[in-house]
Structure formats: structure tokens, C-alpha cells
Design a protein around this motif. Structure first.
Motif, short mmCIF file in Angstrom:
data_model
loop_
_atom_site.label_atom_id
_atom_site.label_comp_id
_atom_site.label_asym_id
_atom_site.label_seq_id
_atom_site.Cartn_x
_atom_site.Cartn_y
_atom_site.Cartn_z
N THR A 208 0.85 -1.19 0.00
CA THR A 208 0.00 0.00 0.00
C THR A 208 0.89 1.24 0.00
OG1 THR A 208 -0.10 0.08 2.42
CG2 THR A 208 -1.81 -1.21 1.28
N GLU A 212 1.09 0.75 5.11
CA GLU A 212 0.33 0.09 6.17
C GLU A 212 0.72 -1.38 6.27
OE1 GLU A 212 -4.37 -1.03 7.11
OE2 GLU A 212 -3.81 0.23 5.40
N LEU A 269 -9.53 -8.78 1.98
CA LEU A 269 -8.99 -7.47 2.41
C LEU A 269 -9.75 -6.37 1.68
CD1 LEU A 269 -5.21 -8.44 2.22
CD2 LEU A 269 -6.63 -8.38 4.28
N PRO A 270 -11.05 -6.20 1.96
CA PRO A 270 -11.88 -5.27 1.20
C PRO A 270 -11.53 -3.80 1.40
CG PRO A 270 -13.09 -6.12 3.08
CD PRO A 270 -11.83 -6.92 3.00
N SER A 271 -10.78 -3.48 2.47
CA SER A 271 -10.45 -2.08 2.73
C SER A 271 -9.20 -1.61 1.99
CB SER A 271 -10.25 -1.87 4.23
OG SER A 271 -9.16 -2.65 4.71
N LEU A 272 -8.60 -2.48 1.17
CA LEU A 272 -7.42 -2.06 0.40
C LEU A 272 -7.76 -0.87 -0.49
CD1 LEU A 272 -5.89 -5.48 -0.75
CD2 LEU A 272 -4.85 -3.85 0.85
N PRO A 273 -6.90 0.14 -0.53
CA PRO A 273 -7.17 1.27 -1.42
C PRO A 273 -6.94 0.89 -2.88
CG PRO A 273 -5.03 1.53 -0.39
CD PRO A 273 -5.67 0.33 0.26
N ASP A 274 -7.55 1.64 -3.78
CA ASP A 274 -7.43 1.34 -5.21
C ASP A 274 -5.99 1.44 -5.70
OD1 ASP A 274 -10.08 0.76 -5.55
OD2 ASP A 274 -10.63 2.72 -6.36
N ARG A 305 -10.47 -4.38 -9.46
CA ARG A 305 -11.87 -4.19 -9.08
C ARG A 305 -12.72 -3.81 -10.29
NH1 ARG A 305 -10.14 -1.18 -3.80
NH2 ARG A 305 -10.46 -2.81 -2.23
#
Length: 328
Positions: A208, A212, A269-274, A305
Motif C-alpha cells: 500500500t 500500512e 482485504l476489502p479495505s485495500l485502497p485502489d 476491481r
């Protein structure tokens, strides 16, 4: 009479090369070290191999190879004497030091460590020690740095193609023996169909922009689930039966494993940023061919995505080097 001569020694690395051409990278590989890093909430001592590279200016003949070793040793000493770091943080720490010591515009560090995990076999519950790979990669320049973490694990894949052929053969043989189509469908659904197996190795990297922390054990679960079945060093016959049965009920091509790893990363890990980066690589070691097979996907999470939602993706996927260097 002594033949020792004293005097200034020419710094050949700083001399001009015969051809003033800059190099993308030069450095050392397979530097074996013992490092202490934090993993799974504990601080552990790992055996690791470190590769260190920096770019080289056109007017400079060579990099200072000894400085790579000095830099790595200094960084490891700080970690051993101080607070243990995650493997990717240690790689970034070394990369920043290499830029300074080599007066480079860019450095890249890869640390590969092997670590044991005690697991229980799926049926008999026997304790067995499995070895997995933990990887830290980082790149740095004079005013920037980026890092990512990776894991690698062995498993097995069962070939869907051969299984499809044998399913068709079984259906023909059963039909010729008087079974109805309904009975045939029930039989081939209940009985595992033979195919050839491939021992396989999956690798997954994730990073990321914020740096993180990524749970390496979560990545390991994704890698193992991407294959037809896990494998174990020690198994009793009920465990062998379970593994073979599971693999043949989940046949997968090498391409399937890559797609499963990528999709599993986004799902778990759905909170990963684009703008996070992911790379999945799968290698299957053939048993009925003399060649092996590999597949890979890398790129931004946002791109993937979009593909999963039905939007056309980029014609060219962003590479790890480009992401580490901050390219969009």
C-alpha cells in the motif's frame, strides 16, 4: 626484505569507465544473514538471503560492493540490538541507507526468509512442521521510498483438462454397461475422477502507498486456498486420502490459481485502497510433461476491481518496479 608497499590506493570504483553508460542496477545477491523480525506478534530469528542493488552513474566505473555488506550489517545490528521490524520495513530501512552510502538515485532491496509453521494434519491431527517463505521488497531514492510484503508456499494442483477427458471416458464406459444418464451424473458427481497432479508453488505480494502493515499470515492463507489442496510434510493414510480427494474435487489450472489468489485478496482485504499493488504468481511442476507452467498477474487493486465489475482493464498492467517507483 619486505615487498610491502605503502601509499594511496586508487579507488577504482570512482574511476571513469571505458564506456560512459549508466547502469540500471548493480549489486550483490544471495547474501546470507540472520535477522530478527516481528512476525505473527512475536519476534523471531530468521535465516534470510538479501539482494541489494543500486543504479550507477555513467561516469562511475563500479558500485562499492563492500558498502552493501556494511550497510546491511549495520541495519541488522540496529534491529537485533533494538526493536525488531517487519521484513518489508527492514528492507526499506536498508534501501534508504544504500541510497545514501552509494550516492545513488535509486536502490532496491529484496529479503527472502524461510520460516516454520507448526500445523496439524487435516484428519489425524498430527503435528507437522511446514516451511513457508516470507519476502520483503523495498525501493528508495534520496527523498522517497516504498515497500511491499510477499509470501510463498507449496501446494498441489489437479489438472482439470485430463480430468475432463477421464470423466468423459467414464461416462461412455458406464453408459455402455447399461447405466442411465441420471445414474451416470450421480456417479461422476460422487466419485472423484482421476487426473494427473502437479506440485505447485504460489507467491503473493501486496503493498500500500501508505506502507500500512499487511498480515503475512492472511496472505499465506490466500495462497494456499488458491491451489487445489494444501500439502503436508508428514501425513498418515487418512490425511493422504483427504488431500487427494480434496484436490480432485477442486481441479485448477495454473491460471485458475492466480485468479483465485487475486480475487481472494480483494475479498478478504476489502479495505485495500485502489492504489494498492498486488502480484500473484503460480508455478506448477508438471508430472506428465517435461516442461513446467507458470502464470502471473500484477497491477493496481483499483484496476482489478474494475475488471471484476465488468469494466475493461488497462491494456498493460502496472509492474512491481513501476509501482515501487511511484508510477500511476
Amino acid at each position: 626484505m619486505s615487498t610491502t608497499r605503502h601509499g594511496a590506493v586508487e579507488d577504482l570504483q570512482e574511476a571513469r569507465p571505458s564506456a560512459a553508460i549508466g547502469l540500471t542496477r548493480a549489486g550483490v545477491t544471495h547474501s546470507a544473514k540472520a535477522i530478527r523480525i516481528r512476525h505473527d506478534g512475536d519476534e523471531r530469528l530468521f535465516h534470510a538471503e538479501i539482494a541489494c542493488f543500486s543504479d550507477l552513474r555513467p561516469e562511475q566505473k563500479g558500485v562499492h560492493m563492500s558498502r552493501f555488506e556494511e550497510t546491511v550489517n549495520e541495519a541488522i545490528d540496529e534491529v537485533v540490538l533494538g526493536e525488531a521490524l517487519r521484513i518489508e520495513v527492514l528492507a526499506e530501512h536498508i534501501a534508504q541507507r544504500v541510497v545514501e552510502r552509494q550516492r545513488a538515485r535509486r536502490s532496491e532491496i529484496t529479503i527472502r526468509a524461510s520460516y516454520p509453521v507448526e500445523k496439524l494434519t487435516p484428519v489425524t491431527g498430527i503435528a507437522t512442521q511446514e516451511m513457508y517463505g516470507l519476502i520483503g521488497v523495498a525501493a528508495a531514492g534520496p527523498s522517497w521510498s516504498r515497500r511491499l510484503v510477499g509470501v510463498t508456499a507449496q501446494g498441489m494442483n489437479a489438472c482439470p483438462c485430463a480430468q475432463g477427458l477421464l470423466r468423459g471416458q467414464a461416462a461412455d464406459d458406464l453408459r455402455a454397461d447399461g447405466f442411465s444418464d441420471e445414474e451416470i451424473d450421480r456417479i461422476v458427481r460422487l466419485v472423484p475422477i482421476a487426473t494427473h497432479n502437479q506440485r505447485a508453488r504460489g507467491t503473493l505480494y501486496l503493498g500500500t502507498p501508505s506502507g500500512e502493515g499487511i498480515d503475512a499470515d492472511a496472505l499465506l492463507e490466500i495462497v494456499l486456498d488458491g491451489m487445489s489442496s494444501e500439502i503436508y510434510e508428514l501425513m498418515k493414510r487418512p490425511d493422504e486420502q483427504f488431500v487427494v480427494d480434496r484436490a480432485h474435487r477442486r481441479p485448477r489450472f495454473v491460471e485458475d490459481s492466480v485468479r483465485e489468489m487475486i480475487a481472494g485478496t480483494l475479498e478478504r482485504l476489502p479495505s485495500l485502497p485502489d492504489d494498492a499493488f498486488v502480484l500473484a504468481h503460480q508455478a506448477n511442476f508438471e508430472t506428465i510433461h517435461t516442461h513446467d507452467v507458470e502464470a502471473e498477474r500484477h497491477g493496481l487493486v483499483g484496476e482489478i476491481r474494475a475488471e471484476l465489475s465488468g469494466t475493461a482493464g488497462r491494456a498493460r498492467h502496472l509492474s512491481m518496479t513501476e509501482w515501487l517507483d511511484g508510477a500511476a
